[in-house]
Write an enzyme that holds these catalytic residues in place. Sequence first.
Site, PDB file in Angstrom:
ATOM      1  N   HIS A 193       0.789  -1.253   0.076  1.00  0.00           N
ATOM      2  CA  HIS A 193       0.016  -0.125  -0.014  1.00  0.00           C
ATOM      3  C   HIS A 193       0.983   1.326   0.147  1.00  0.00           C
ATOM      4  O   HIS A 193       1.797   1.285   0.376  1.00  0.00           O
ATOM      5  CB  HIS A 193      -0.747  -0.089   1.289  1.00  0.00           C
ATOM      6  CG  HIS A 193      -1.879   1.134   1.519  1.00  0.00           C
ATOM      7  ND1 HIS A 193      -1.537   2.556   1.673  1.00  0.00           N
ATOM      8  CD2 HIS A 193      -2.935   1.007   1.442  1.00  0.00           C
ATOM      9  CE1 HIS A 193      -2.552   3.040   2.014  1.00  0.00           C
ATOM     10  NE2 HIS A 193      -3.715   2.225   1.634  1.00  0.00           N
ATOM     11  N   ASP A 248       3.198  -4.394   7.959  1.00  0.00           N
ATOM     12  CA  ASP A 248       1.806  -3.625   7.760  1.00  0.00           C
ATOM     13  C   ASP A 248       0.728  -4.588   8.137  1.00  0.00           C
ATOM     14  O   ASP A 248       0.285  -5.276   7.148  1.00  0.00           O
ATOM     15  CB  ASP A 248       1.856  -2.988   6.538  1.00  0.00           C
ATOM     16  CG  ASP A 248       0.521  -2.450   6.056  1.00  0.00           C
ATOM     17  OD1 ASP A 248      -0.401  -2.590   6.820  1.00  0.00           O
ATOM     18  OD2 ASP A 248       0.738  -1.742   5.021  1.00  0.00           O
ATOM     19  N   GLN A 251      -4.484  -4.920   6.889  1.00  0.00           N
ATOM     20  CA  GLN A 251      -5.509  -5.908   6.668  1.00  0.00           C
ATOM     21  C   GLN A 251      -5.507  -7.419   7.006  1.00  0.00           C
ATOM     22  O   GLN A 251      -6.174  -8.360   6.526  1.00  0.00           O
ATOM     23  CB  GLN A 251      -5.326  -6.234   5.013  1.00  0.00           C
ATOM     24  CG  GLN A 251      -5.519  -4.828   3.975  1.00  0.00           C
ATOM     25  CD  GLN A 251      -6.989  -4.157   4.098  1.00  0.00           C
ATOM     26  OE1 GLN A 251      -7.838  -4.896   4.484  1.00  0.00           O
ATOM     27  NE2 GLN A 251      -7.064  -2.732   3.678  1.00  0.00           N
ATOM     28  N   LYS A 255     -10.410  -0.655  10.536  1.00  0.00           N
ATOM     29  CA  LYS A 255     -10.728  -1.878   9.572  1.00  0.00           C
ATOM     30  C   LYS A 255     -10.980  -3.093  10.459  1.00  0.00           C
ATOM     31  O   LYS A 255     -11.056  -4.199  10.011  1.00  0.00           O
ATOM     32  CB  LYS A 255      -9.283  -2.078   8.789  1.00  0.00           C
ATOM     33  CG  LYS A 255      -8.993  -1.086   7.723  1.00  0.00           C
ATOM     34  CD  LYS A 255      -7.925  -1.452   7.013  1.00  0.00           C
ATOM     35  CE  LYS A 255      -7.444  -0.104   6.381  1.00  0.00           C
ATOM     36  NZ  LYS A 255      -8.043   0.419   5.223  1.00  0.00           N
ATOM     37  N   CYS A 288      -4.926   2.680  -3.501  1.00  0.00           N
ATOM     38  CA  CYS A 288      -4.013   3.072  -2.904  1.00  0.00           C
ATOM     39  C   CYS A 288      -2.819   2.319  -3.089  1.00  0.00           C
ATOM     40  O   CYS A 288      -1.799   1.897  -2.135  1.00  0.00           O
ATOM     41  CB  CYS A 288      -3.957   3.482  -1.394  1.00  0.00           C
ATOM     42  SG  CYS A 288      -5.220   4.725  -1.309  1.00  0.00           S
TER      43      CYS A 288
END
Length: 412
Positions: free
Chosen positions: A129, A206, A209, A232, A370
Amino acid sequence: MSLVTASPPLDVEAVRGDFPILAQQVNGHPLAYLDNAASSQRPLQVLEAMQNYYTHDHANVHRGVHSLSHRATDHYEAARETVRAFVNAASVREIIFTRGTTEAINLVAFSFGQRLQAGDEILITAMEHHSNIVPWQLLCERSGAVLRVAPINDAGELVLAEFMALLGPRTKLVAVTHVSNALGTVNPVKVLIAAARSRGIPVLLDGAQAIPHQAVDVRDLDCDFYAFSGHKMCGPTGIGVLYGREAMLQDLPPFQSGGDMILTVSFKGTTYNELPYRFEAGTPHIAGAIGLAAAMNYLTRLGLPSIAAWEAGLLSYATGLLLQLPGLSIVGTARDKASLVSFNIAGIHPHDLGTILDQRGVAIRAGHHCAMPVMERFGLAGTARASFAFYNTRGEIDQLLDALRLAQRMFA
Ligand code: C6P
């Protein structure tokens, strides 16, 4: 995500009762909210936790001598302990509240980045991302360090051999997404971390997600940094977390500066606060932390394995149905995938798909997500992306299919 068969099944109808926002009509159709990778919805339990806090206990934290300030501080620090337990960190000193994943990564790029010199290398992947690309590009501009990018194959999987070959004596940090937001790929992060750590290279994951969909254990992963966002994972916007291994954080210079991150300030010089406060300058998002803790308690009560199992079912159901549509191609066909499908339909721009779907009550995201380098890799301007949460149903996926068929008829 791997399916955990022993987990008790979710009672999805009961779960949906916790999310009143889902029970609405959009453009005359029942809402099918399939844009969870962009932001999920919040259950009443999260809204009530925040409302209770503002109704009864709000004051500034870490500062006051009065009762409300003590109560607010207790709630805020209890939230930190909930986060610690949720990711199984060793200590609350390792849990830094941030505005979200983006700020968490920027913190590392700024503070850890001060160690980097010209010629040092940062290794990322081609599926990141923008939040895990641009902070490193800026750091490279400041320091003269070099950004290396491990490639992905046509399925959207990391090419492991190339990743390993790029780990060299100059590599000072590996920064990799746990799960790709544009492709759904779940990276073999334990393998990557083991390879980096055996060479003494720190790893940032990261987790934006990943953490809504699977249990994350930072000690088991053995990563140095893990960044994620509240919004999220059914928590509020404007709150997120940077987990940092204590031994690593201990040596890093501060990020932002101001109140709360100091011990003493004088015009002769300033001394900094202990962890984690050294990295939390200014009044924090107290209600956000409380809401995030409520979201974590909610997900824990449902059970992350049960959530993963339900979402794996949704993913395979959706994939099977979508592939029946003529002209539809799925972008991102990794063996290990999170519950999202990126796709294109020949002759229809993803934005047109998004607009037509909205007319039928179906919310998806369309565009580059993104992750423009991913689109470049596949030679695409964008994709349509349906991303599922544990409160989604097969009926909503049927509604998506009906709306896609309508789009195809309109463009025939
Ligand atoms: N992806 C999506 O629709 P923030 O905005 O800081 O909460 O999260 C940024 C971010 C970082 N990494 C990954 C892998 C992400 O998916 C995101 C956010 C959203 O895919 C909005 S662009």
